[in-house]
Motif scaffolding. Structure first.
Motif, PDB file in Angstrom:
ATOM      1  N   GLY A   9       0.804  -1.218   0.000  1.00 51.03           N
ATOM      2  CA  GLY A   9       0.000   0.000   0.000  1.00 51.03           C
ATOM      3  C   GLY A   9       0.838   1.270   0.000  1.00 51.03           C
ATOM      4  O   GLY A   9       0.301   2.363  -0.113  1.00 51.03           O
ATOM      5  N   SER A  10       2.152   1.124   0.116  1.00 50.26           N
ATOM      6  CA  SER A  10       3.031   2.295   0.078  1.00 50.26           C
ATOM      7  C   SER A  10       3.286   2.711  -1.365  1.00 50.26           C
ATOM      8  O   SER A  10       3.326   1.874  -2.264  1.00 50.26           O
ATOM      9  CB  SER A  10       4.378   1.975   0.722  1.00 50.26           C
ATOM     10  N   VAL A  11       3.448   3.995  -1.564  1.00 48.60           N
ATOM     11  CA  VAL A  11       3.804   4.518  -2.875  1.00 48.60           C
ATOM     12  C   VAL A  11       5.001   5.438  -2.691  1.00 48.60           C
ATOM     13  O   VAL A  11       4.967   6.349  -1.865  1.00 48.60           O
ATOM     14  CB  VAL A  11       2.629   5.296  -3.513  1.00 48.60           C
ATOM     15  N   PHE A  12       6.054   5.176  -3.446  1.00 42.21           N
ATOM     16  CA  PHE A  12       7.215   6.046  -3.455  1.00 42.21           C
ATOM     17  C   PHE A  12       7.048   6.997  -4.628  1.00 42.21           C
ATOM     18  O   PHE A  12       6.878   6.556  -5.766  1.00 42.21           O
ATOM     19  CB  PHE A  12       8.501   5.232  -3.610  1.00 42.21           C
ATOM     20  N   VAL A  13       7.078   8.285  -4.359  1.00 35.98           N
ATOM     21  CA  VAL A  13       6.869   9.281  -5.401  1.00 35.98           C
ATOM     22  C   VAL A  13       8.214   9.909  -5.757  1.00 35.98           C
ATOM     23  O   VAL A  13       8.904  10.456  -4.888  1.00 35.98           O
ATOM     24  CB  VAL A  13       5.864  10.359  -4.946  1.00 35.98           C
ATOM     25  N   THR A  14       8.584   9.820  -7.040  1.00 30.21           N
ATOM     26  CA  THR A  14       9.847  10.402  -7.494  1.00 30.21           C
ATOM     27  C   THR A  14       9.670  11.905  -7.708  1.00 30.21           C
ATOM     28  O   THR A  14       8.542  12.427  -7.708  1.00 30.21           O
ATOM     29  CB  THR A  14      10.309   9.758  -8.811  1.00 30.21           C
ATOM     30  N   ASN A  15      10.788  12.600  -7.922  1.00 31.48           N
ATOM     31  CA  ASN A  15      10.737  14.034  -8.198  1.00 31.48           C
ATOM     32  C   ASN A  15       9.940  14.338  -9.458  1.00 31.48           C
ATOM     33  O   ASN A  15       9.392  15.428  -9.606  1.00 31.48           O
ATOM     34  CB  ASN A  15      12.155  14.609  -8.341  1.00 31.48           C
TER      35      ASN A  15
END
Length: 175
Positions: A26-32
């Motif tokens: 359920g985690s989302v890593f958001v890039t620049n």
């Protein structure tokens, strides 16, 4: 008397999974750049591949639309991938009708409110340990494992063991 979840597992021919919170934690890593990255459990992927190769129907229905997820699932041999689905019930009904699948023979694993209505249509509604309370309430099986950490492997392996297909899949492959 109602069947136990183990008895229902005898009849399962089809697995339907949500993505976020089930195949991922359920985690989302958001890039620049704004790209959203997810992680998936390799053991879940292995179990999905084993299930596909063992002849089970596998379907993915998700509100998310990450193309990296589609590529990963296709590489496991899954062909019924419905991403960006605004109405999971409609998608599920179309999938089962087109493929002549009895909803009573479906295990659906979801984790949150968007899965609620479709989970009420299947033979074995299930969820990861960390699903929201509403989903846990309607689930016939709650995995002891969290989403994205092996809950998918848990349900696939249990169904295949109940049906006597898990160990037979590996006959001659472990020598």
């Amino acid at each position: 008397m109602a069947k136990s979840y183990k008895e229902i597992m005898n009849d399962i021919t089809t697995f339907v999974f949500d993505v976020d919170g089930v195949l991922t934690d359920g985690s989302v890593f958001v890039t620049n750049e704004g790209e959203m990255l997810r992680t998936m459990n390799i053991r879940d992927g292995f179990a999905l591949k084993v299930a596909v190769e063992s002849g089970y129907n596998i379907c993915i229905i998700s509100g998310g639309s990450n193309e990296g997820v589609r590529i990963r699932l296709k590489n496991l041999g899954i062909i019924n991938i419905h991403l960006g689905s605004p109405d999971k019930v409609k998608t599920f009904k179309a999938y089962t009708q087109i493929n002549n699948i009895n909803a009573e023979q479906v295990l659906y694993m979801g984790d949150d409110i968007p899965d609620y209505n479709v989970m009420q249509l299947v033979g074995l509604p299930s969820c990861p340990q960390d699903a929201c309370p509403e989903i846990k309430t309607i689930s016939r099986y709650i995995s002891h494992i969290n989403g994205g950490k092996g809950a998918v492997r848990d349900v696939i392996e249990q169904v295949m063991r109940v049906q006597g297909k898990w160990n037979t899949y590996f006959d001659g492959k472990l020598d």
